[in-house]
Design a protein around this motif. Structure first.
Motif, PDB file in Angstrom:
ATOM      1  N   THR A   9       0.825  -1.210   0.000  1.00  0.00           N
ATOM      2  CA  THR A   9       0.000   0.000   0.000  1.00  0.00           C
ATOM      3  C   THR A   9       0.857   1.257   0.000  1.00  0.00           C
ATOM      4  OG1 THR A   9      -1.715  -1.220   1.203  1.00  0.00           O
ATOM      5  CG2 THR A   9      -1.889   1.180   1.214  1.00  0.00           C
ATOM      6  N   VAL A  10       2.005   1.192   0.633  1.00  0.00           N
ATOM      7  CA  VAL A  10       2.914   2.347   0.714  1.00  0.00           C
ATOM      8  C   VAL A  10       4.334   1.899   0.365  1.00  0.00           C
ATOM      9  CG1 VAL A  10       1.596   3.832   2.279  1.00  0.00           C
ATOM     10  CG2 VAL A  10       2.949   1.955   3.221  1.00  0.00           C
ATOM     11  N   GLU A 210      -4.314  -2.717 -10.547  1.00  0.00           N
ATOM     12  CA  GLU A 210      -4.027  -1.287 -10.695  1.00  0.00           C
ATOM     13  C   GLU A 210      -5.217  -0.396 -10.341  1.00  0.00           C
ATOM     14  OE1 GLU A 210      -4.668  -0.656 -15.446  1.00  0.00           O
ATOM     15  OE2 GLU A 210      -3.338  -2.267 -14.766  1.00  0.00           O
ATOM     16  N   HIS A 211      -6.406  -0.977 -10.240  1.00  0.00           N
ATOM     17  CA  HIS A 211      -7.612  -0.207  -9.916  1.00  0.00           C
ATOM     18  C   HIS A 211      -7.913  -0.202  -8.418  1.00  0.00           C
ATOM     19  CE1 HIS A 211      -8.544  -1.690 -14.175  1.00  0.00           C
ATOM     20  NE2 HIS A 211      -8.290  -0.397 -14.279  1.00  0.00           N
ATOM     21  N   PRO A 246      -1.304   2.803  -8.543  1.00  0.00           N
ATOM     22  CA  PRO A 246      -0.154   3.715  -8.471  1.00  0.00           C
ATOM     23  C   PRO A 246      -0.499   5.041  -7.798  1.00  0.00           C
ATOM     24  CG  PRO A 246      -0.255   2.689 -10.632  1.00  0.00           C
ATOM     25  CD  PRO A 246      -1.526   2.310  -9.918  1.00  0.00           C
ATOM     26  N   ASP A 247      -1.718   5.537  -8.029  1.00  0.00           N
ATOM     27  CA  ASP A 247      -2.120   6.796  -7.393  1.00  0.00           C
ATOM     28  C   ASP A 247      -2.169   6.652  -5.874  1.00  0.00           C
ATOM     29  OD1 ASP A 247      -2.342   8.032  -9.840  1.00  0.00           O
ATOM     30  OD2 ASP A 247      -4.499   7.688 -10.016  1.00  0.00           O
ATOM     31  N   THR A 252       0.115  11.525  -0.898  1.00  0.00           N
ATOM     32  CA  THR A 252       0.929  12.603  -0.330  1.00  0.00           C
ATOM     33  C   THR A 252       0.859  12.624   1.194  1.00  0.00           C
ATOM     34  OG1 THR A 252      -0.920  14.134  -0.616  1.00  0.00           O
ATOM     35  CG2 THR A 252       0.717  14.031  -2.389  1.00  0.00           C
ATOM     36  N   ASP A 253      -0.258  12.141   1.742  1.00  0.00           N
ATOM     37  CA  ASP A 253      -0.426  12.105   3.195  1.00  0.00           C
ATOM     38  C   ASP A 253      -1.048  10.768   3.580  1.00  0.00           C
ATOM     39  OD1 ASP A 253      -0.811  12.506   5.878  1.00  0.00           O
ATOM     40  OD2 ASP A 253      -1.931  14.381   5.678  1.00  0.00           O
ATOM     41  N   PRO A 254      -0.259   9.695   3.491  1.00  0.00           N
ATOM     42  CA  PRO A 254      -0.841   8.367   3.727  1.00  0.00           C
ATOM     43  C   PRO A 254      -1.447   8.204   5.117  1.00  0.00           C
ATOM     44  CG  PRO A 254       1.562   8.255   3.641  1.00  0.00           C
ATOM     45  CD  PRO A 254       1.174   9.614   3.165  1.00  0.00           C
ATOM     46  N   LYS A 255      -0.863   8.836   6.124  1.00  0.00           N
ATOM     47  CA  LYS A 255      -1.418   8.687   7.464  1.00  0.00           C
ATOM     48  C   LYS A 255      -2.839   9.215   7.521  1.00  0.00           C
ATOM     49  CE  LYS A 255      -0.847  10.107  12.282  1.00  0.00           C
ATOM     50  NZ  LYS A 255      -0.051  10.920  13.231  1.00  0.00           N
ATOM     51  N   ASP A 256      -3.070  10.415   7.016  1.00  0.00           N
ATOM     52  CA  ASP A 256      -4.405  11.009   7.065  1.00  0.00           C
ATOM     53  C   ASP A 256      -5.375  10.238   6.182  1.00  0.00           C
ATOM     54  OD1 ASP A 256      -6.300  13.300   7.689  1.00  0.00           O
ATOM     55  OD2 ASP A 256      -6.213  13.427   5.494  1.00  0.00           O
TER      56      ASP A 256
END
Length: 274
Positions: A9-10, A210-211, A246-247, A252-256
Motif C-alpha cells: 500500500t505504501v 491497478e484499480h 499507483p495513485d 501525499t499524506d498516507p497517514k491522514d
C-alpha cells in the motif's frame, strides 16, 4: 476491527517509516513483502530478519504475514527451496505466517489439472510447516486467468488432505468479488485484505490490481458488507490494507488518508446503513 497494513500500500516508504505509519494508525501488525524488487526494495530493505523483527516488536506491532512464494501450485524442487527459505526467514523475523500465491497467468487452470496441482503442493508443504510450527496463508485470486479462484475448492482440498491446522485462507475483498462472491469461511480465514474499486466504467471482469484504491463511500466491492459479515460470523483476525493503484501508492499524506478510510469502514460496521 484489528487494523493491519500491507507494505504494498505504501511501497515507497522505507521500512522504518512503514512501521512508524502502521503504529501511528493503531495497527496490530504489518505484512512485509519480498516481491518489490521492481521498486528497488529488497525484503526488510536489506535488514536481517532478526533486526527487522526487533524493529517491528519495538513499535508494539506484530509481523502478521510475510509474502510470498509464487506460484506455489507449480510444485518442483525450486518451489520447495523457496518455501523452505521463506519459512526460515519468517521464523527468524518472528512472522506469524507465510503467504502462498497461485499461478495467475492463464495456465494450469483446467478442470482436473488445477485440483491435482493444488493437492501436490499442499501435501508437500504441510510437513514443512508442521516441522517449523508455521502457518501458511493461501490466497485464491479471483481473476479469470487464475489457477485457484474459489475458496470452496481450496477448503475442500485442505479438509480432504487433513491439513487444515497448517493452512489458512486469505479473504481478499477484491478477489472475493471477482470470483463471484460465495461462502465465507471465517474459521479458516487467517487474514482479510481490503481495497476498493471506484471506477464506474469498469465491469467486474475488467478490474485489475491497478484499480485497487482506498475504501470510501464510492466503493464497488462491498468491503463494509464483507468485513461486517465475517466479523459477525466470528472472524477476529487482522484486516489489512492492500492497495496496488499507483495513485494510492503515491499518497501525499498516507497517514491522514488511511486513517480516514479505516475510520469510515469502522463507522459503517458499527452503525451499518439501512
Amino acid at each position: 476491527m484489528k487494523r493491519a497494513l500491507n507494505q504494498m500500500t505504501v511501497p515507497h516508504l522505507d521500512f522504518a517509516a512503514f512501521l512508524d505509519l502502521a503504529a501511528e494508525l493503531g495497527c496490530v501488525g504489518v505484512e512485509a513483502r519480498n516481491d518489490m524488487a521492481a521498486l528497488g526494495r529488497p525484503l526488510f530493505d536489506g535488514l536481517s530478519p532478526e533486526a527487522a523483527g526487533e524493529m517491528i516488536r519495538a513499535r508494539g506491532l506484530r509481523l502478521v504475514g510475510l509474502s510470498q512464494v509464487y506460484p506455489f501450485n507449480s510444485w518442483d524442487d525450486a518451489r520447495r527451496a523457496e518455501v523452505a527459505a521463506l519459512i526460515a526467514t519468517a521464523k527468524a523475523a518472528g512472522a506469524e505466517t507465510i503467504s502462498l500465491i497461485p499461478r495467475n497467468d492463464g495456465t494450469g487452470g483446467a478442470n482436473g489439472e488445477r485440483q491435482a496441482n493444488l493437492r501436490i503442493a499442499l501435501k508437500a508443504i504441510a510437513p514443512m510447516l508442521e516441522e517449523a510450527g508455521m502457518v501458511a496463508l493461501v490466497e485464491p485470486l479471483g481473476f479469470g486467468r487464475s489457477s485457484l479462484r474459489f475458496k470452496d475448492e481450496l477448503i475442500d482440498t485442505l479438509k480432504d488432505l487433513g491439513v487444515t491446522a497448517h493452512f489458512r485462507i486469505v479473504h481478499d475483498t477484491f478477489h472475493h468479488t471477482l470470483a463471484g462472491g460465495g461462502a465465507l469461511y471465517p474459521e479458516h480465514t487467517g487474514i482479510v485484505h481490503i481495497s476498493a474499486v471506484t471506477d464506474p466504467r469498469l465491469a467486474v471482469e475488467q478490474m485489475e490490481d491497478e484499480h485497487r484504491v482506498l475504501v470510501g463511500a464510492d466503493d464497488r466491492l462491498g468491503n463494509v458488507e464483507q468485513i461486517a459479515a465475517l466479523m459477525a460470523a466470528g472472524y477476529d483476525g487482522p484486516v489489512s490494507y492492500e492497495c496496488f493503484s499507483p495513485d494510492t501508492q503515491q499518497m501525499t499524506d498516507p497517514k491522514d488518508q488511511l486513517a480516514r478510510s479505516f475510520a469510515f469502514i469502522e463507522s459503517r460496521i458499527a452503525a451499518p446503513v439501512a
